[in-house]
Scaffold this active site. Structure first.
Site, PDB file in Angstrom:
ATOM      1  N   TYR A 175      42.539  43.419  33.054  1.00 25.89           N
ATOM      2  CA  TYR A 175      43.209  42.240  33.588  1.00 25.89           C
ATOM      3  C   TYR A 175      44.683  42.518  33.828  1.00 25.89           C
ATOM      4  O   TYR A 175      45.210  43.558  33.418  1.00 25.89           O
ATOM      5  CB  TYR A 175      43.015  41.029  32.670  1.00 25.89           C
ATOM      6  CG  TYR A 175      43.860  41.002  31.413  1.00 25.89           C
ATOM      7  CD1 TYR A 175      43.607  41.873  30.349  1.00 25.89           C
ATOM      8  CD2 TYR A 175      44.920  40.106  31.278  1.00 25.89           C
ATOM      9  CE1 TYR A 175      44.371  41.832  29.197  1.00 25.89           C
ATOM     10  CE2 TYR A 175      45.689  40.056  30.121  1.00 25.89           C
ATOM     11  CZ  TYR A 175      45.414  40.926  29.083  1.00 25.89           C
ATOM     12  OH  TYR A 175      46.180  40.889  27.950  1.00 25.89           O
ATOM     13  N   LYS A 215      44.976  47.901  30.085  1.00 24.95           N
ATOM     14  CA  LYS A 215      45.028  46.442  29.865  1.00 24.95           C
ATOM     15  C   LYS A 215      43.602  45.886  29.882  1.00 24.95           C
ATOM     16  O   LYS A 215      43.170  45.212  30.819  1.00 24.95           O
ATOM     17  CB  LYS A 215      45.936  45.768  30.908  1.00 24.95           C
ATOM     18  CG  LYS A 215      46.483  44.423  30.434  1.00 24.95           C
ATOM     19  CD  LYS A 215      47.694  44.015  31.250  1.00 24.95           C
ATOM     20  CE  LYS A 215      48.119  42.571  31.017  1.00 24.95           C
ATOM     21  NZ  LYS A 215      48.503  42.247  29.647  1.00 24.95           N
ATOM     22  N   GLU A 249      53.435  46.833  18.749  1.00 25.10           N
ATOM     23  CA  GLU A 249      53.882  45.821  19.717  1.00 25.10           C
ATOM     24  C   GLU A 249      53.377  44.461  19.257  1.00 25.10           C
ATOM     25  O   GLU A 249      52.714  44.347  18.226  1.00 25.10           O
ATOM     26  CB  GLU A 249      53.360  46.142  21.117  1.00 25.10           C
ATOM     27  CG  GLU A 249      51.853  46.200  21.213  1.00 25.10           C
ATOM     28  CD  GLU A 249      51.357  46.688  22.575  1.00 25.10           C
ATOM     29  OE1 GLU A 249      52.013  46.432  23.597  1.00 25.10           O
ATOM     30  OE2 GLU A 249      50.273  47.318  22.609  1.00 25.10           O
ATOM     31  N   LEU A 294      50.676  49.002  25.190  1.00 27.67           N
ATOM     32  CA  LEU A 294      50.587  48.705  26.620  1.00 27.67           C
ATOM     33  C   LEU A 294      51.948  49.004  27.259  1.00 27.67           C
ATOM     34  O   LEU A 294      52.979  48.622  26.696  1.00 27.67           O
ATOM     35  CB  LEU A 294      50.244  47.218  26.817  1.00 27.67           C
ATOM     36  CG  LEU A 294      50.053  46.814  28.275  1.00 27.67           C
ATOM     37  CD1 LEU A 294      48.671  47.244  28.757  1.00 27.67           C
ATOM     38  CD2 LEU A 294      50.228  45.314  28.458  1.00 27.67           C
TER      39      LEU A 294
HETATM   40  N1  PDD Z   1      50.382  40.144  27.683  1.00 25.08           N
HETATM   41  N2  PDD Z   1      51.764  44.228  24.984  1.00 25.08           N
HETATM   42  C1  PDD Z   1      50.595  43.567  25.014  1.00 25.08           C
HETATM   43  C2  PDD Z   1      49.542  43.918  24.017  1.00 25.08           C
HETATM   44  C3  PDD Z   1      50.377  42.559  25.985  1.00 25.08           C
HETATM   45  O1  PDD Z   1      49.204  41.902  26.025  1.00 25.08           O
HETATM   46  C4  PDD Z   1      51.416  42.250  26.900  1.00 25.08           C
HETATM   47  C5  PDD Z   1      51.241  41.204  27.973  1.00 25.08           C
HETATM   48  C6  PDD Z   1      52.621  42.968  26.811  1.00 25.08           C
HETATM   49  C7  PDD Z   1      53.754  42.725  27.763  1.00 25.08           C
HETATM   50  O2  PDD Z   1      53.476  43.277  29.039  1.00 25.08           O
HETATM   51  P1  PDD Z   1      54.099  42.644  30.365  1.00 25.08           P
HETATM   52  O3  PDD Z   1      55.569  42.656  30.198  1.00 25.08           O
HETATM   53  O4  PDD Z   1      53.626  43.557  31.410  1.00 25.08           O
HETATM   54  O5  PDD Z   1      53.542  41.248  30.478  1.00 25.08           O
HETATM   55  C8  PDD Z   1      52.755  43.961  25.853  1.00 25.08           C
HETATM   56  C9  PDD Z   1      50.109  39.159  28.698  1.00 25.08           C
HETATM   57  C10 PDD Z   1      51.297  38.378  29.091  1.00 25.08           C
HETATM   58  C11 PDD Z   1      48.936  38.308  28.247  1.00 25.08           C
HETATM   59  O6  PDD Z   1      48.010  38.873  27.697  1.00 25.08           O
HETATM   60  O7  PDD Z   1      48.947  37.089  28.456  1.00 25.08           O
END
Ligand code: PDD
Length: 287
Positions: A33, A147, A179, A204
């Site tokens: 996703y 992801k 994270e 990620l």
């Molecule tokens: N989540 N780390 C993890 C495990 C994440 O699921 C996310 C993002 C991030 C931040 O990545 P980015 O800056 O590309 O959004 C880091 C999204 C927002 C979600 O699952 O809703």
């Protein structure tokens, strides 16, 4: 106005959007996703998100159903149909529908699902107060750079946070923070240096994280990409998270210990303001 979602080539009311019982996303979590913010009608860091989508699909060997231009057009059309100017666009691709069997099916067509969520990202109260996080063991698999829609470990981590009165969980492996449950984790040392974990299969590659690295460089704030322990985080001057759905969000307590002054710190505030200015600028629109 009815909420409109996108499913396999059609825009339709959410009540009519049905995925078959044997979809491999449902049966195996066999899919990936992405999530992109929209601010003042502009997709934020969209090109980088689509690049990560392409990579995730490649790594799990699901064919990418659309070009980057086609994905962008779908995102924009979905936002338009839902009258969305600020919020989040979610999209996922699964390996498709086939009789339950672990190996890849021969002839499945990937399932593509997209929806939007309206959200005040800029004027979020949490940006003023800061949030609390707790630490939990990182229970995830070893390809966290993908992801994947397999989010059970994050569901459990974030539920534990909620039950502890916190808003995010920082996951910990061998004493080091990996994270957040759905965000990248940062601290600011007492010397004013930003610290963030380097990219690897353990986390990620956050798109907002990447933008923040460029921003801090432009602002002349020193930054170190290295591991940091939970103890170092407790002792930090500031802490914050980044994600597409929150941009930059201050953290004011970790495991019940107050971080810095207990209020959002100056470095975090500055980075949040700068990020929002950049995100709202049409020049940043990658469409
Ligand atoms: N989540 N780390 C993890 C495990 C994440 O699921 C996310 C993002 C991030 C931040 O990545 P980015 O800056 O590309 O959004 C880091 C999204 C927002 C979600 O699952 O809703």
């Amino acid at each position: 106005m009815s909420r409109i979602v996108f499913l396999n080539g059609s825009f339709l009311p959410i009540e009519e959007a049905k995925v078959p019982f044997m979809d491999r996303g449902f049966m195996f979590g066999d899919g990936i996703y992405e999530g992109v913010a929209i601010l003042e009608g502009h997709l934020v860091d969209n090109d980088a998100h689509l690049e990560r989508l392409e990579r995730s699909l490649r790594e799990v060997r699901i064919a990418n159903p659309y070009t980057r231009a086609e994905w962008t057009a779908l995102e924009e059309e979905l936002a338009r149909r839902n009258n969305l100017s600020e919020g989040f666009i979610y999209f996922q691709v699964t390996r498709g529908v086939a009789e339950r069997d672990f190996m890849f099916p021969d002839n499945a067509t990937p399932t593509v699902a997209m929806f939007t969520q309206a959200k005040s990202i800029v004027n979020a109260p949490a940006a003023e107060t800061g949030i609390a996080v707790i630490t939990v063991p990182d229970l995830r698999w070893q390809r966290r750079d993908i992801k994947s829609i397999n989010l059970l470990a994050q569901v459990l981590a974030k539920q534990a946070a909620k039950e502890a009165g916190a808003q995010e969980a920082w996951m910990v492996e061998n004493g080091f923070v990996t994270e957040g449950g759905s965000s990248s984790a940062f601290i600011v040392t007492r010397q004013g240096r930003i610290v963030v974990r380097p990219l690897s299969n353990a986390i990620l590659p956050g798109i907002t994280r990447q933008s923040l690295l460029a921003l801090s460089q432009a602002e002349g704030i020193p930054l170190e990409e290295r591991l940091f322990t939970v103890e170092e985080a407790y002792d930090a001057a500031e802490a914050f998270l980044t994600s597409a759905s929150n941009f930059v969000l201050p953290i004011v307590s970790i495991d019940g210990r107050t971080i810095g002054s207990g209020k959002p710190g100056p470095v975090t505030r500055k980075l949040r303001e700068t990020y929002i200015r950049m995100a709202a600028s049409p020049h940043r629109d990658n469409a």
